[in-house]
Design a protein around this motif. Structure first.
Motif, short mmCIF file in Angstrom:
data_model
loop_
_atom_site.label_atom_id
_atom_site.label_comp_id
_atom_site.label_asym_id
_atom_site.label_seq_id
_atom_site.Cartn_x
_atom_site.Cartn_y
_atom_site.Cartn_z
N GLU A 174 1.45 6.82 -6.59
CA GLU A 174 0.12 8.00 -7.13
C GLU A 174 1.23 9.18 -6.80
O GLU A 174 0.73 10.36 -7.61
N GLN A 175 1.16 9.06 -5.69
CA GLN A 175 1.93 10.82 -4.81
C GLN A 175 3.76 11.17 -6.07
O GLN A 175 3.43 12.52 -6.38
N GLU A 176 4.05 10.75 -6.48
CA GLU A 176 5.50 10.63 -7.46
C GLU A 176 4.80 11.68 -8.82
O GLU A 176 5.59 12.03 -9.65
N ARG A 177 3.56 11.15 -9.36
CA ARG A 177 2.79 11.01 -10.65
C ARG A 177 3.54 9.68 -11.54
O ARG A 177 4.15 10.26 -13.15
N TRP A 178 3.63 8.76 -10.81
CA TRP A 178 4.56 7.71 -12.28
C TRP A 178 2.79 6.78 -12.52
O TRP A 178 3.19 6.39 -13.74
N THR A 179 1.50 7.21 -12.81
CA THR A 179 0.24 6.69 -13.14
C THR A 179 -0.43 7.74 -13.61
O THR A 179 0.21 8.50 -13.92
N ASP A 235 1.13 -1.42 -0.32
CA ASP A 235 -0.01 0.29 0.10
C ASP A 235 0.76 1.22 -0.20
O ASP A 235 0.42 2.07 -0.42
N GLU A 236 1.84 1.01 0.54
CA GLU A 236 3.07 2.68 0.91
C GLU A 236 3.50 2.53 -0.75
O GLU A 236 3.28 3.86 -1.78
N ALA A 254 0.87 3.99 -2.84
CA ALA A 254 0.63 5.20 -2.41
C ALA A 254 1.70 6.04 -3.45
O ALA A 254 1.85 7.53 -3.64
N ARG A 255 2.86 5.60 -3.04
CA ARG A 255 4.87 6.51 -3.36
C ARG A 255 3.54 6.81 -4.82
O ARG A 255 4.08 8.15 -5.14
N HIS A 272 -3.22 7.75 -12.90
CA HIS A 272 -4.37 7.96 -11.38
C HIS A 272 -5.21 6.64 -11.82
O HIS A 272 -6.51 6.76 -11.46
#
Lengths: 97, 436
Positions: free
Chosen positions: B109-114, B102-103, B106-107, B116
């Motif tokens: 997503e947060q790093e904008r590597w997806t 899960d971390e 989240a990372r 969304h």
């Protein structure tokens, strides 16, 4: 209960190395100097440059200005760059995005 | 920046919405203190008197008079930072530090590597399995990519492409197609204010080998292969080129739904004509992918019916002048054209080129035509020079035949067609077999 740890790949590509570069020496004054106004060819930038040139003519007439254009937009034009380096004391590039 | 390096002091002028992007570009040039002045957005379409007001007004980013920023940028003493510049390395690690699932999600997503949407985490095992889809070495360099042509280009290996393929949910059998798309260097995450996408057409035997779908719903989410290959191209584009981050590396004002995935397969078996890759010199037995810069518009219709010529002329007139169409035809629509005498695909392309006409005034009143085509016209390059000299009301051809593509796909439930922006002259075709 703790979740198991996973090892995953970093999805990013490889950035080029950035080498430090110094800025060019600035002029003591623009008076009596040649300033090239490099029109980046973006839509309406020519009109912006004409207005900037008109401002210099009205307010700093001792600065000689010339509007210079590259061969095409967003493509390096070594011949134009060489002309600026050869003929200009300073340059303004506009209007980039 | 090159002129500055040659010893001439410069100031670059940008509109204020590009401040972050302009400063980021200066930073990765090694000159973070590069002198930049800003005027309000927009400049396009603004009359001369308002541009003069910009010049005599305040720089909205530096919060000082624009002319003061400009004049001080060209004169005075340099600081120690100006003289030193700033160099740095940005090493990309192969693996991230171990963490719970899960971390990691989240990372990413947060790093904008997806994009969304949920992704598959690229574990070592999954990436190793993906790499079984090609004979190429994991450390082999595939190519380089950048968000637009004045930005720095990032490089990537077979393994990095495989990582993004895993994230998209692709299967190892699809990897050669994804590698070929990566090798094209064509980004599916262009940073342009015009929200481009990268529509891609797959041709040849690999379509059936990996289960690509070209029948009913060919352009929709009805095939695991189509959907995940298109998504892989999108994800690898943003991650391997150095990001697709709003304000830094993405400036598309409206955005584009095609940015999620738009890889389609031609329905060669139901087409009355030769497929796209054969038209351009490949053998029918070759497998290829053609990646376009496009997707800015989509115009749909039915036919050909009795009034098809008028309808097509209207549709062609509505197409963006800088972005010629890919005409996507259902096989039944394609046969309708054959019945009307278009026995070869090229005949239809020639008709489209001949009938895509607008007034010279309308053609030149376009930001991209002004920016990218007008310089060629001014330099005397034909056909644009003659078009530029034409009286404003004269009807001129918008496109050359070599810029237009015709592709047959779909499932024959309706004689439908679509025109999707995509200039063939700027497209890249890559042989997938080279990446098996």
């Amino acid at each position: 209960m703790t979740s198991p740890l996973l090892t995953v790949h970093d999805p990013r590509g490889y950035a080029p190395q950035v080498s430090a570069k110094r800025l060019a020496p600035r002029l003591a004054t623009l008076e009596g100097k040649t300033l090239h106004l490099v029109d980046c060819l973006f839509d309406n930038s020519e009109v912006f440059m004409q207005q900037l040139q008109a401002w210099f003519a009205a307010h700093l007439p001792g600065v000689k200005t010339a509007i210079v254009k590259p061969r095409e937009s967003w493509v390096d034009d070594p011949a134009m760059r060489a002309r600026v380096v050869r003929e200009a004391d300073a340059a303004v590039f506009a209007v980039g995005l | 920046m090159a002129v500055e390096a040659d010893g001439v002091p410069t100031v670059a002028v940008h509109t204020h919405v590009f401040a972050r992007l302009a400063r980021q570009a200066a930073r990765v040039n090694g000159t973070p203190t590069l002198r930049q002045a800003f005027v309000p957005q927009p400049v396009v379409g603004v009359p001369p008197e308002q541009l003069r007001a910009y010049i005599e007004g305040e720089d909205p980013i530096n919060k000082r008079p624009f002319l003061q920023v400009l004049l001080e940028g060209l004169t005075g003493e340099l600081t120690a930072e100006d003289l030193a510049g700033v160099g740095f390395d940005r090493d990309t690690p192969r693996l991230l530090p171990p963490a719970p699932e899960d971390e990691l999600l989240a990372r990413f997503e947060q790093e904008r590597w997806t994009d969304h949407l949920p992704i598959v985490l690229p574990t070592e095992e999954r990436v190793a399995a993906m790499l079984a889809g090609t004979r190429r070495r994991p450390d082999e360099v595939v190519g380089q990519m950048r968000p637009t042509n004045y930005r720095e280009a990032w490089q990537y290996t077979v393994e990095k492409v495989a990582v993004n393929a895993v994230m998209a949910g692709a299967r190892p059998a699809y990897l050669p197609v994804i590698l070929a798309m990566a090798a094209s260097g064509m980004t599916a995450r262009q940073s342009s204010t015009t929200s481009w996408a990268a529509p891609a057409i797959v041709n040849g035997p690999i379509r059936h080998e990996i289960g690509m779908h070209c029948g009913i719903g060919a352009m929709g989410p009805y095939s695991h292969a189509n959907a995940t290959i298109g998504r892989a191209h999108a994800l690898l584009s943003q991650n391997l080129q150095g990001g697709s981050v709003i304000g830094d590396t993405y400036m598309g004002s409206l955005g584009n739904a095609y940015n999620y995935a738009c890889t389609w397969a031609e329905n060669e078996e139901r087409s009355p004509w030769e497929p796209l890759h054969v038209q351009h010199g490949y053998e029918a037995a070759d497998s290829t992918v053609t990646v376009f810069l496009g997707g800015w518009y989509t115009i749909s219709g039915y036919g050909p019916r009795d009034t098809w010529e008028q309808r097509f002329r209207h549709a062609l007139a509505a197409c963006e002048p800088y972005s010629p169409p890919i005409l996507l035809l259902d096989p039944s629509a394609a046969r309708g054209f054959v019945e009307r005498g278009f026995h070869a695909k090229q005949q239809l392309i020639d008709w489209l080129a001949e009938n895509a006409r607008v007034s010279a005034r309308e053609y030149w009143d376009d930001p991209w035509v002004q920016t990218l085509i007008k310089p060629h016209a001014v330099a005397g390059v034909e056909p644009w020079a003659s078009m530029h000299a034409a009286p404003p009301e004269q009807m001129v051809r918008k496109y050359r035949a070599q810029d237009i593509s015709v592709v047959v796909l779909g499932g024959e439930t309706q004689a439908a067609w679509k025109m999707v922006g995509g200039n063939f002259a700027r497209a890249k075709t890559v042989k997938i077999d080279d990446w098996r």
